[in-house]
Design a protein around this motif. Structure first.
Motif, PDB file in Angstrom:
ATOM      1  N   MET A 134      24.571  36.698 114.580  1.00 47.44           N
ATOM      2  CA  MET A 134      24.275  37.868 115.380  1.00 47.44           C
ATOM      3  C   MET A 134      23.764  37.483 116.804  1.00 47.44           C
ATOM      4  O   MET A 134      23.206  36.403 116.841  1.00 47.44           O
ATOM      5  CB  MET A 134      23.018  38.267 114.574  1.00 47.44           C
ATOM      6  CG  MET A 134      22.565  39.624 115.094  1.00 47.44           C
ATOM      7  SD  MET A 134      21.402  40.413 113.886  1.00 47.44           S
ATOM      8  CE  MET A 134      19.975  40.744 115.108  1.00 47.44           C
ATOM      9  N   SER A 135      24.108  38.126 117.575  1.00 48.92           N
ATOM     10  CA  SER A 135      23.690  37.955 118.835  1.00 48.92           C
ATOM     11  C   SER A 135      22.334  37.950 119.242  1.00 48.92           C
ATOM     12  O   SER A 135      21.653  38.775 118.675  1.00 48.92           O
ATOM     13  CB  SER A 135      24.496  38.906 120.095  1.00 48.92           C
ATOM     14  OG  SER A 135      24.286  40.107 119.540  1.00 48.92           O
ATOM     15  N   SER A 136      21.749  37.060 119.973  1.00 48.11           N
ATOM     16  CA  SER A 136      20.212  36.920 120.035  1.00 48.11           C
ATOM     17  C   SER A 136      19.666  37.905 121.266  1.00 48.11           C
ATOM     18  O   SER A 136      18.785  38.418 120.845  1.00 48.11           O
ATOM     19  CB  SER A 136      19.846  35.489 120.529  1.00 48.11           C
ATOM     20  OG  SER A 136      20.772  35.174 121.783  1.00 48.11           O
ATOM     21  N   LYS A 137      20.520  38.262 122.221  1.00 46.63           N
ATOM     22  CA  LYS A 137      20.108  38.890 123.344  1.00 46.63           C
ATOM     23  C   LYS A 137      20.000  40.580 123.042  1.00 46.63           C
ATOM     24  O   LYS A 137      20.893  40.850 122.553  1.00 46.63           O
ATOM     25  CB  LYS A 137      20.549  38.466 124.770  1.00 46.63           C
ATOM     26  CG  LYS A 137      20.298  39.138 125.858  1.00 46.63           C
ATOM     27  CD  LYS A 137      21.086  38.693 126.937  1.00 46.63           C
ATOM     28  CE  LYS A 137      20.944  39.812 128.197  1.00 46.63           C
ATOM     29  NZ  LYS A 137      21.828  40.952 128.075  1.00 46.63           N
ATOM     30  N   LEU A 138      18.914  41.129 123.394  1.00 47.33           N
ATOM     31  CA  LEU A 138      18.860  42.575 123.395  1.00 47.33           C
ATOM     32  C   LEU A 138      19.779  43.177 124.392  1.00 47.33           C
ATOM     33  O   LEU A 138      19.606  42.943 125.583  1.00 47.33           O
ATOM     34  CB  LEU A 138      17.431  43.025 123.673  1.00 47.33           C
ATOM     35  CG  LEU A 138      16.981  44.326 123.162  1.00 47.33           C
ATOM     36  CD1 LEU A 138      17.241  44.571 121.650  1.00 47.33           C
ATOM     37  CD2 LEU A 138      15.454  44.746 123.677  1.00 47.33           C
ATOM     38  N   GLN A 139      20.526  43.908 123.749  1.00 45.07           N
ATOM     39  CA  GLN A 139      21.676  44.493 124.779  1.00 45.07           C
ATOM     40  C   GLN A 139      21.329  45.939 125.433  1.00 45.07           C
ATOM     41  O   GLN A 139      21.084  46.789 124.632  1.00 45.07           O
ATOM     42  CB  GLN A 139      22.976  44.927 124.098  1.00 45.07           C
ATOM     43  CG  GLN A 139      23.713  43.551 123.949  1.00 45.07           C
ATOM     44  CD  GLN A 139      25.082  43.934 123.290  1.00 45.07           C
ATOM     45  OE1 GLN A 139      25.905  44.850 123.786  1.00 45.07           O
ATOM     46  NE2 GLN A 139      25.748  43.258 122.241  1.00 45.07           N
ATOM     47  N   ASN A 140      21.314  45.977 126.849  1.00 44.60           N
ATOM     48  CA  ASN A 140      20.927  47.182 127.466  1.00 44.60           C
ATOM     49  C   ASN A 140      22.150  48.327 127.498  1.00 44.60           C
ATOM     50  O   ASN A 140      23.037  47.931 128.173  1.00 44.60           O
ATOM     51  CB  ASN A 140      20.403  46.781 128.924  1.00 44.60           C
ATOM     52  CG  ASN A 140      19.144  46.342 129.026  1.00 44.60           C
ATOM     53  OD1 ASN A 140      18.014  47.034 128.200  1.00 44.60           O
ATOM     54  ND2 ASN A 140      18.713  45.792 129.714  1.00 44.60           N
ATOM     55  N   ILE A 141      21.992  49.349 127.032  1.00 40.93           N
ATOM     56  CA  ILE A 141      22.959  50.358 126.813  1.00 40.93           C
ATOM     57  C   ILE A 141      22.830  51.542 127.785  1.00 40.93           C
ATOM     58  O   ILE A 141      21.654  52.175 127.625  1.00 40.93           O
ATOM     59  CB  ILE A 141      23.557  50.741 125.539  1.00 40.93           C
ATOM     60  CG1 ILE A 141      23.658  49.427 124.656  1.00 40.93           C
ATOM     61  CG2 ILE A 141      24.442  51.761 125.548  1.00 40.93           C
ATOM     62  CD1 ILE A 141      24.110  49.756 123.277  1.00 40.93           C
ATOM     63  N   THR A 142      23.684  51.883 128.584  1.00 42.31           N
ATOM     64  CA  THR A 142      23.713  53.093 129.129  1.00 42.31           C
ATOM     65  C   THR A 142      24.491  54.097 128.674  1.00 42.31           C
ATOM     66  O   THR A 142      25.757  53.863 128.310  1.00 42.31           O
ATOM     67  CB  THR A 142      24.198  53.289 130.885  1.00 42.31           C
ATOM     68  OG1 THR A 142      23.269  52.254 131.560  1.00 42.31           O
ATOM     69  CG2 THR A 142      24.361  54.364 131.472  1.00 42.31           C
ATOM     70  N   VAL A 143      23.814  55.336 128.216  1.00 40.43           N
ATOM     71  CA  VAL A 143      24.666  56.381 127.558  1.00 40.43           C
ATOM     72  C   VAL A 143      24.884  57.394 128.427  1.00 40.43           C
ATOM     73  O   VAL A 143      23.930  58.146 128.855  1.00 40.43           O
ATOM     74  CB  VAL A 143      23.809  56.784 126.160  1.00 40.43           C
ATOM     75  CG1 VAL A 143      24.696  57.635 125.363  1.00 40.43           C
ATOM     76  CG2 VAL A 143      23.454  55.588 125.442  1.00 40.43           C
ATOM     77  N   LEU A 144      26.305  57.698 128.815  1.00 37.71           N
ATOM     78  CA  LEU A 144      26.709  58.922 129.629  1.00 37.71           C
ATOM     79  C   LEU A 144      26.866  59.846 128.606  1.00 37.71           C
ATOM     80  O   LEU A 144      27.870  59.640 127.416  1.00 37.71           O
ATOM     81  CB  LEU A 144      28.050  58.243 130.313  1.00 37.71           C
ATOM     82  CG  LEU A 144      27.795  57.256 131.365  1.00 37.71           C
ATOM     83  CD1 LEU A 144      29.097  56.797 131.825  1.00 37.71           C
ATOM     84  CD2 LEU A 144      26.916  57.568 132.409  1.00 37.71           C
ATOM     85  N   GLY A 145      26.179  60.884 128.889  1.00 39.56           N
ATOM     86  CA  GLY A 145      26.718  61.889 127.610  1.00 39.56           C
ATOM     87  C   GLY A 145      25.678  61.828 126.475  1.00 39.56           C
ATOM     88  O   GLY A 145      26.072  62.103 125.377  1.00 39.56           O
ATOM     89  N   ALA A 146      24.480  61.371 126.636  1.00 44.79           N
ATOM     90  CA  ALA A 146      23.604  61.052 125.532  1.00 44.79           C
ATOM     91  C   ALA A 146      23.162  62.066 124.885  1.00 44.79           C
ATOM     92  O   ALA A 146      22.898  62.133 123.464  1.00 44.79           O
ATOM     93  CB  ALA A 146      22.183  60.631 126.212  1.00 44.79           C
ATOM     94  N   THR A 147      23.142  63.665 125.297  1.00 48.34           N
ATOM     95  CA  THR A 147      22.688  64.652 124.274  1.00 48.34           C
ATOM     96  C   THR A 147      24.063  65.281 123.635  1.00 48.34           C
ATOM     97  O   THR A 147      23.709  66.266 123.005  1.00 48.34           O
ATOM     98  CB  THR A 147      22.040  65.892 125.379  1.00 48.34           C
ATOM     99  OG1 THR A 147      23.270  66.275 126.455  1.00 48.34           O
ATOM    100  CG2 THR A 147      20.828  65.509 126.150  1.00 48.34           C
ATOM    101  N   GLY A 148      25.118  64.713 123.947  1.00 47.72           N
ATOM    102  CA  GLY A 148      26.609  65.376 123.264  1.00 47.72           C
ATOM    103  C   GLY A 148      26.479  64.702 121.927  1.00 47.72           C
ATOM    104  O   GLY A 148      25.773  63.938 121.314  1.00 47.72           O
ATOM    105  N   SER A 149      27.328  65.289 121.110  1.00 47.80           N
ATOM    106  CA  SER A 149      27.564  64.687 119.805  1.00 47.80           C
ATOM    107  C   SER A 149      27.917  63.198 119.705  1.00 47.80           C
ATOM    108  O   SER A 149      27.345  62.534 118.843  1.00 47.80           O
ATOM    109  CB  SER A 149      29.271  65.510 119.146  1.00 47.80           C
ATOM    110  OG  SER A 149      29.626  64.912 118.105  1.00 47.80           O
ATOM    111  N   ILE A 150      28.813  62.676 120.570  1.00 51.99           N
ATOM    112  CA  ILE A 150      29.048  61.392 120.504  1.00 51.99           C
ATOM    113  C   ILE A 150      27.647  60.554 121.131  1.00 51.99           C
ATOM    114  O   ILE A 150      27.214  59.507 120.390  1.00 51.99           O
ATOM    115  CB  ILE A 150      30.047  60.717 121.664  1.00 51.99           C
ATOM    116  CG1 ILE A 150      31.399  61.398 120.770  1.00 51.99           C
ATOM    117  CG2 ILE A 150      30.138  59.211 121.563  1.00 51.99           C
ATOM    118  CD1 ILE A 150      32.036  60.484 119.771  1.00 51.99           C
TER     119      ILE A 150
END
Ligand code: NAD
Ligand code: MG
Length: 398
Positions: free
Chosen positions: A1-17
């Protein structure tokens, strides 16, 4: 398992995906952090997401919406910084702290931030297929040029990606690939009498038999424009010539797509129709993580059916193959006309069958140019939208 916490930008966070992506993040707080949550105008939903995920940034369409969200965040002691507009989306898709971007805006609006993520060399998890339809050449060039990692989230393309060898980029033919079998449910009107299609309502069109999705993609599934856009998407993702991509109607949506090889083998990916599977695959690749998805029960499914698509009934599917063969800005023109047509249908200004007619009329009236630069693509997109709007106002297809 990767050790570093991954920072994610979610474009369209309120949509179905976006919501499904946040559900996978919620299950793995040791691996992922929602760094930026971006939405169009749903202040309430984005606020709730901010309270739960405490992102560093949130983005809304305009300054007044952003001010409203910022005020609410401050009132509960949240230090999320709220931005607005396309520039903010571009910046938050390219900042050095960002490890991965979930591209889940619907339609052409996602093109610039997703392209920015590729140009910043990010891991790009692509749900927003319109990006590849509009600017496939530009986008794939940026991915290669800037060393971005592109992972398909669209369930079919994710299945194809899983069924191809890891080094497929050296060329499908040299990998022994004969065909890509792109499965399609056929949508809610697969078997409806043709005469009934004239009176289809938005509610009927959005009632997909197997998937719960945003309204635009649901209507696209009902016209099979969605499958057409996916043919173009597959062409760019896998460098597959149009003739190598075969659409197979498979109403159960259990086989998410397959690859046929020269030795007679067909490799497929199966699963319950739940987007958290391809989302989790893209997030953890090349590892696998739990996604909260029910295990597939083959005994319960019992049978799988297949048939050829009806290109007469689903005219939009044929139009997509046509523009793919034509190339240049033709796919961007079709995409723009279709976005306008679907919005007009959802607003009650265009009948269901008018969607394909309008798309075809815009394609006939507007000559395609070379794909060229982003500006060329955006100009073709704007002109096609303008023309589609005019045709609707003239009630050509009412
Ligand atoms: P949706 O309508 O549910 O959500 C769209 C999201 O985009 C929302 O968060 C909305 O706020 C945001 N958005 C819309 N316009 C915007 C704009 N101008 N600027 C910024 N943000 C904007 O759509 P969805 O069903 O989640 O689909 C998103 C994308 O993923 C589409 O391209 C779709 O084709 C693709 N996709 C969806 C599914 C699915 O199961 N829903 C499956 C495969 C691919
Ligand atoms: Mg799909």
């Amino acid at each position: 398992m990767s050790s570093k916490l991954q920072n994610i930008t979610v474009l369209g966070a309120t949509g179905s995906i976006g919501v499904s992506t946040l559900d996978v993040i919620r299950r793995h707080p040791d691996r992922y952090r929602a760094f930026a949550l971006c939405a169009h105008s749903q202040v309430d939903k984005l606020f709730e997401q901010c309270v739960e995920f405490r992102p560093r940034f949130a983005v809304l369409r305009d300054a007044s919406l952003a001010a409203a969200l910022s005020e609410r965040c401050r009132s509960v002691g949240l230090d999320t910084e709220v931005r607005h507009g396309v520039e903010a989306l571009i910046e938050l898709s390219s900042l050095p702290e960002v490890d991965a971007v979930m591209a889940a805006i619907v339609g052409a609006a996602g093109l610039e931030p997703t392209l920015a993520a590729a140009r910043a060399g990010k891991k790009v998890m692509l749900a927003n297929k319109e990006v590849l339809v509009m600017a496939g050449e530009l986008f794939m060039h940026a991915v290669r040029e800037y060393g971005a990692t592109l992972l398909p989230v669209d369930s079919e393309h994710n299945a194809i990606f899983q069924s191809l060898p890891a080094d497929f980029a050296r060329g499908l033919e040299s990998c022994g690939v004969q065909k890509i079998l792109l499965t399609a449910s056929g949508g809610p009107f697969r078997n409806s009498p043709l005469a009934d299609l004239a009176n289809v309502t938005p509610e009927q069109a959005c009632a997909h038999p197997n998937w719960v999705m945003g309204r635009k993609i649901s209507v696209d599934s009902a016209t099979m424009m969605n499958k057409g856009l996916e043919v173009i998407e597959a062409h760019w993702l896998f460098a597959a010539p149009p003739d190598m991509i075969q659409v197979v109607v498979h109403p159960q949506s259990v086989i998410h797509s397959a690859v046929q090889y020269a030795d007679g083998s067909v490799l497929a990916q199966l699963g319950n129709p739940d987007m958290r599977t391809p989302i989790a695959y893209a997030m953890a690749w090349p590892e696998r993580i739990a996604a909260g998805v029910e295990p597939l029960d083959l005994f319960k499914i019992a049978r799988l059916d297949f048939s050829a698509p009806d290109f007469e009934r689903f005219r939009c599917l044929q139009l997509a193959y046509d523009v793919l063969r034509e190339g240049g800005t033709a796919p961007a023109i079709l995409n723009a006309a279709n976005e306008v047509a679907v919005a007009a249908f959802l607003d009650g200004h265009l009948p269901f069958l008018g969607i394909a007619l309008l798309n075809e009329a815009v394609l006939q009236a507007m000559p395609a140019g070379p794909e060229g630069s982003l500006a060329d693509v955006l100009a073709a997109d704007a002109e096609a939208r303008h023309m589609a709007g005019q045709l609707i106002r003239q009630q050509r297809f009412a």
